[in-house]
Design a protein around this motif. Structure first.
Motif, short mmCIF file in Angstrom:
data_model
loop_
_atom_site.label_atom_id
_atom_site.label_comp_id
_atom_site.label_asym_id
_atom_site.label_seq_id
_atom_site.Cartn_x
_atom_site.Cartn_y
_atom_site.Cartn_z
N ARG A 184 0.83 -1.20 0.00
CA ARG A 184 0.00 0.00 0.00
C ARG A 184 0.87 1.25 0.00
O ARG A 184 0.60 2.21 -0.75
CB ARG A 184 -0.93 0.01 1.22
N LEU A 187 2.36 1.81 -3.44
CA LEU A 187 1.39 2.36 -4.39
C LEU A 187 1.26 3.87 -4.20
O LEU A 187 1.39 4.64 -5.17
CB LEU A 187 0.03 1.70 -4.18
N ASP A 242 -9.10 5.99 -0.95
CA ASP A 242 -8.20 4.84 -0.80
C ASP A 242 -8.94 3.55 -1.12
O ASP A 242 -9.66 3.01 -0.29
CB ASP A 242 -7.66 4.80 0.63
N PHE A 244 -7.21 0.86 -2.10
CA PHE A 244 -6.18 -0.18 -2.16
C PHE A 244 -6.70 -1.51 -1.65
O PHE A 244 -6.34 -2.57 -2.18
CB PHE A 244 -4.94 0.23 -1.36
N TYR A 247 -8.35 -3.25 -4.36
CA TYR A 247 -7.32 -3.67 -5.33
C TYR A 247 -6.59 -4.91 -4.82
O TYR A 247 -6.35 -5.86 -5.57
CB TYR A 247 -6.34 -2.53 -5.57
N TYR A 248 -6.26 -4.91 -3.53
CA TYR A 248 -5.54 -6.05 -2.95
C TYR A 248 -6.36 -7.33 -3.09
O TYR A 248 -5.85 -8.38 -3.51
CB TYR A 248 -5.23 -5.78 -1.47
#
Length: 449
Positions: A184, A187, A242, A244, A247-248
């Motif tokens: 994270r 990124l 955010d 992320f 996305y993860y």
């Protein structure tokens, strides 16, 4: 006959026997053309919605000084046009060989010729100025100048080489000092790195009004100071959106996911490549295809830049992933300093068509890629421009970072022109915003869960 037509008939032999309208149409077609095989219109609409429009408005709309231009309306269109061409010419004069060509014509005469070319008409009787998307005008203006002084609009002069060389030196040093970063952090480090040297880049940027309040100056700064500056973005409440976590779960925990990643600025691309390398090291079923620019435009990373970056010691694992096909590079990426799917190559169409996830870096690209369908869309932005604050809902002075997930076929902002009247408060600043902003889109998605 206009002065520029006389000039072109003397300068380009094959124009000598052509009719004026034939010359005008030819000039428009070659300047608006691409150096690669372009995808068909049916292929374009295979990956974007039928109402896809690559930009916020046409450059020629500036003539009527619409209210949505806000502070830009302080400069009359004719003066704005001359200033932009003059700025491009000044940049090109940094090259000794190009300066000689420009001086041979004369800078003021060259500006006059450029403005006359914008009045050329196409085969369909459209004025050239009416064909230019506002976010692309700097690319097209440079092509017009290059055509007038070299005979080809595709002649490249990279006036950001020295800046990129600095970036190539400092980025690896920053990566060494941040080896312990989690995914994270890596990124958001890549997104925040777009602020590095913004004070230098601003001198050669010909786009919308920008805020330097949050830029990370390179002037006299040590590597440790730059690392600390980037770290503050990541950990000091600078992240506005955010996604992320999504996305993860969707990518890093996925299986056999095919990701196409559009790059932007040179420096942040190095960090993005490191982030990609670390993702593959965790999940070797992932496949990434990086899409840099076709050549050197503005301070963006080009195809040749990417090949050069793979020689960095810090990216040797990525180089191996490239060798075995887990990391690929699109040779025929965009031939302008943003993303316009109407200019997409056949190679890029095929890459996007087969992708599961699309990641797009940069504010202008975010503005110009709404309407993408078939693939989930993530975008990373460091907000510092007036247009971007209007479509994200974050003040450009705040320097907020965004990593936004956009569902298939959706738009995360709409109604840019409505910023003429719609105002909200962000970070104690009153800002003009679109009908729907990315912040509002994100909040609605969170509430729907």
């Amino acid at each position: 006959m206009s002065d520029v037509l006389n000039y072109l008939k003397r300068f380009i032999p094959k124009f000598k026997d052509l009719k004026n309208r034939e010359i005008e149409n030819y000039v428009i077609e070659i300047i608006m053309g691409t150096p690669y095989e372009r995808a068909s219109i049916n292929q374009v609409y295979d990956i974007v919605q039928l109402d896809y429009y690559p930009g916020l408005f046409q450059m020629s709309e500036r003539i009527e000084t619409p209210a949505f231009l806000l502070e830009e309306n302080e400069v009359p269109f004719e003066k704005w046009l001359s200033q932009k061409f003059r700025s491009e010419i000044e940049q090109l004069c940094k090259s000794e060989s190009l300066a000689k060509k420009i001086n041979k014509v004369g800078s003021e005469k060259l500006i006059q010729f450029c403005i006359e070319i914008l009045e050329f008409k196409s085969e369909k009787n459209d004025y050239f100025a009416d064909l230019i998307v506002n976010q692309e005008y700097s690319d097209i203006f440079r092509r017009i100048i290059m055509f007038l002084i070299t005979g080809t609009p595709f002649f490249i002069y990279n006036n950001h080489i020295s800046f990129n060389e600095i970036g190539k030196k400092i980025a690896p040093l920053i990566l060494k000092r941040t080896e312990a970063y989690c995914l994270r952090d890596r990124l958001f480090q890549s997104i925040a790195s777009g602020m590095i040297g913004m004070d230098i880049k601003e001198k050669t940027i010909s786009t919308a009004p920008i805020s330097l309040n949050s830029s990370l100056s390179l002037d006299g700064k040590s590597i440790d100071e730059i690392v600390d500056g980037l770290d503050k973005y990541i950990h000091n409440n600078k992240i506005g959106i955010d996604c992320f976590g999504q996305y993860y779960n969707e990518v890093i925990c996925g299986e056999n996911i095919n990701i196409v990643w559009f790059t932007d600025d040179y420096i942040e691309t190095i960090f993005e490549m490191k982030f990609i390398e670390e993702q593959i090291s965790i999940n070797d079923t992932l496949t990434f295809t990086l899409v840099p620019r076709y050549d050197s435009y503005s301070n963006d990373a080009s195809y040749n830049d990417i090949c050069d970056m793979l020689e960095l010691d810090e990216l040797q694992n990525l180089k191996e992933y490239h060798r075995i096909g887990k990391f690929n590079i699109c040779r025929n990426g965009m031939d302008i300093s943003t993303i316009d799917f109407f200019r997409m190559s056949f190679e890029l169409y095929d890459i996007v068509r087969r992708a599961d996830i699309c990641v797009i870096s940069g504010a202008r690209a975010f503005e110009m890629t709404q309407g993408l369908k078939k693939v989930v869309y993530y975008t990373g932005i460091a907000v510092c421009k007036s247009y971007t604050e209007s479509i994200t809902g974050f003040s450009r002075k705040s320097g907020k970072l965004i990593f936004l997930r956009q569902d298939v076929g959706e738009y995360s902002f709409k109604g840019f022109r409505d910023r003429a009247w719609r105002k909200i408060v962000d970070d104690n600043e009153i800002i003009n915003v679109a009908t729907i902003t990315a912040k509002e889109y994100y909040a609605e998605k969170k509430n729907d869960k």
